[in-house]
Design a protein around this motif. Structure first.
Motif, PDB file in Angstrom:
ATOM      1  N   VAL A  63       0.855  -1.042  -0.166  1.00 52.26           N
ATOM      2  CA  VAL A  63      -0.281  -0.129  -0.042  1.00 52.26           C
ATOM      3  C   VAL A  63       0.760   1.178   0.373  1.00 52.26           C
ATOM      4  O   VAL A  63       0.669   2.337  -0.376  1.00 52.26           O
ATOM      5  N   PHE A  64       2.064   1.606   0.852  1.00 51.78           N
ATOM      6  CA  PHE A  64       2.568   2.549   1.114  1.00 51.78           C
ATOM      7  C   PHE A  64       3.253   2.984  -0.549  1.00 51.78           C
ATOM      8  O   PHE A  64       4.184   4.013  -0.739  1.00 51.78           O
ATOM      9  N   LYS A 244      -8.450   6.714  -3.770  1.00 47.30           N
ATOM     10  CA  LYS A 244      -8.548   6.641  -5.325  1.00 47.30           C
ATOM     11  C   LYS A 244      -7.536   5.786  -5.199  1.00 47.30           C
ATOM     12  O   LYS A 244      -8.341   4.772  -6.259  1.00 47.30           O
ATOM     13  N   MET A 245      -6.680   5.079  -4.943  1.00 47.15           N
ATOM     14  CA  MET A 245      -6.566   3.406  -4.933  1.00 47.15           C
ATOM     15  C   MET A 245      -7.798   2.597  -4.568  1.00 47.15           C
ATOM     16  O   MET A 245      -8.702   1.420  -4.937  1.00 47.15           O
ATOM     17  N   GLY A 249      -9.818   0.125  -7.757  1.00 45.23           N
ATOM     18  CA  GLY A 249      -9.883  -1.424  -7.340  1.00 45.23           C
ATOM     19  C   GLY A 249      -8.141  -1.655  -6.943  1.00 45.23           C
ATOM     20  O   GLY A 249      -8.160  -2.652  -6.478  1.00 45.23           O
ATOM     21  N   ARG A 250      -7.647  -0.940  -7.058  1.00 48.00           N
ATOM     22  CA  ARG A 250      -5.695  -1.579  -6.102  1.00 48.00           C
ATOM     23  C   ARG A 250      -5.363  -1.947  -5.184  1.00 48.00           C
ATOM     24  O   ARG A 250      -5.000  -3.147  -4.520  1.00 48.00           O
ATOM     25  N   LEU A 251      -7.006  -1.235  -3.671  1.00 45.28           N
ATOM     26  CA  LEU A 251      -6.417  -1.856  -2.577  1.00 45.28           C
ATOM     27  C   LEU A 251      -7.225  -2.779  -2.477  1.00 45.28           C
ATOM     28  O   LEU A 251      -6.681  -3.699  -1.580  1.00 45.28           O
ATOM     29  N   THR A 262     -11.860  -9.774   0.179  1.00 40.31           N
ATOM     30  CA  THR A 262     -11.466  -7.846  -0.110  1.00 40.31           C
ATOM     31  C   THR A 262     -12.897  -7.802   0.909  1.00 40.31           C
ATOM     32  O   THR A 262     -13.522  -8.080   1.554  1.00 40.31           O
ATOM     33  N   PHE A 263     -12.775  -6.384   2.139  1.00 38.13           N
ATOM     34  CA  PHE A 263     -13.966  -5.570   2.591  1.00 38.13           C
ATOM     35  C   PHE A 263     -14.566  -4.592   2.421  1.00 38.13           C
ATOM     36  O   PHE A 263     -13.667  -3.737   1.715  1.00 38.13           O
TER      37      PHE A 263
END
Length: 274
Positions: A63-64, A244-245, A249-251, A262-263
């Motif tokens: 993520v970072f 934005k993520m 869909g990146r997250l 997924t949550f």
């Protein structure tokens, strides 16, 4: 002599001006000027942060990496035990915390949290061979561990108070130590967030199993930073990157990679359940 004096005064003035300019920059401007965002975390909280064959890995690292790309900076990790992470943030040793941390009412009074990045509801991890604990209430009167200075520890203590016999609560510096004691039979369970223990059980299905349903209130993980004006634009920028993520869909893809699920998370938590 006069010329040397003027030169010295000019140099001093430039140095003073540069100092004032640096002081005038906020946390985001300083990070961008340095090209580095300093992030504090622990590395005993799989699958968020852990050491894999000597390499720092986990959801937070991924993520970072994305946040760094969005902000145009590199991530510099500062790792320490969880009990020292939030005090380290307050002392200014790093810009923010990866943790992540459960968003609670008490923490919201002291810190600003990003948009949630995962659910953090607490559940029990038990031995895969244990046939006595089939629901959370079955830990009454038994020894159960949790991480020192964690929200999970607080919720375990609160849950214990509702049971016929109090839980023998054991505090651990790291969750890895608690898991080791569980595997060795020195305790019967470990209280941690559902994503964490689901990952642990998935990695070692012959050793560990998850007790369902989770016993805690529904809670969420976020990344904490300081609430002062100096850090406001930095936290705004990180929130913008995370939103934005979430949108592209990146997250979701990173959650699926590290949790297998997924949550659904709210954009913000302003009224925590704990």
């Amino acid at each position: 002599m006069h010329s040397k004096l003027l030169t010295g005064l000019a140099a001093a003035a430039m140095l003073f001006g540069a100092t004032l300019s640096a002081q005038a920059q906020d946390a985001l401007a300083r990070a961008k000027a340095a090209g580095v965002l300093k992030v504090g975390t622990e590395t005993a909280f799989a699958p968020f942060d852990f050491i894999d064959a000597g390499t720092h890995a986990g959801l937070n690292v991924d993520v970072f990496d994305e946040i760094g790309k969005e902000l145009g900076v590199k991530i510099e990790w500062i790792t320490l035990d969880w009990a020292g992470v939030l005090p380290g943030l307050e002392a200014g040793h790093f810009d923010m915390v990866a943790g992540p941390a459960t968003i609670t009412a008490a923490r919201l009074e002291k810190y600003r949290f990003t948009t949630p990045i995962a659910e953090s509801t607490v559940a029990i991890l038990k031995s895969a061979k244990d046939t006595e604990i089939t629901k959370p209430e079955d830990i009454a009167g038994k020894a159960v561990g949790a991480g020192h200075s964690s929200s999970q520890l607080d919720q375990l203590k609160a849950f214990s108070a509702t049971l016929p016999s109090p839980v023998d609560v054991r505090e651990y510096t790291s969750n890895n130590e608690a898991y080791a004691d569980l595997a060795a039979g020195r305790i019967v369970g470990v209280a941690n967030s559902f994503p964490n223990i689901a990952y642990v059980a998935q990695q070692r299905p012959n050793v560990f199993a998850v007790v369902e349903p989770p016993f805690g209130e529904k809670t969420y993980f976020g990344y904490p930073g300081l609430k002062d004006a100096d850090h406001a634009s930095l936290m705004d920028a990180i929130d913008e990157a995370l939103m934005k993520m979430k949108g592209d869909g990146r997250l979701d893809a990173l959650q699926m990679k590290w949790f297998g699920v997924t949550f659904e998370t709210p954009d913000a938590v302003t009224d925590p359940s704990i």
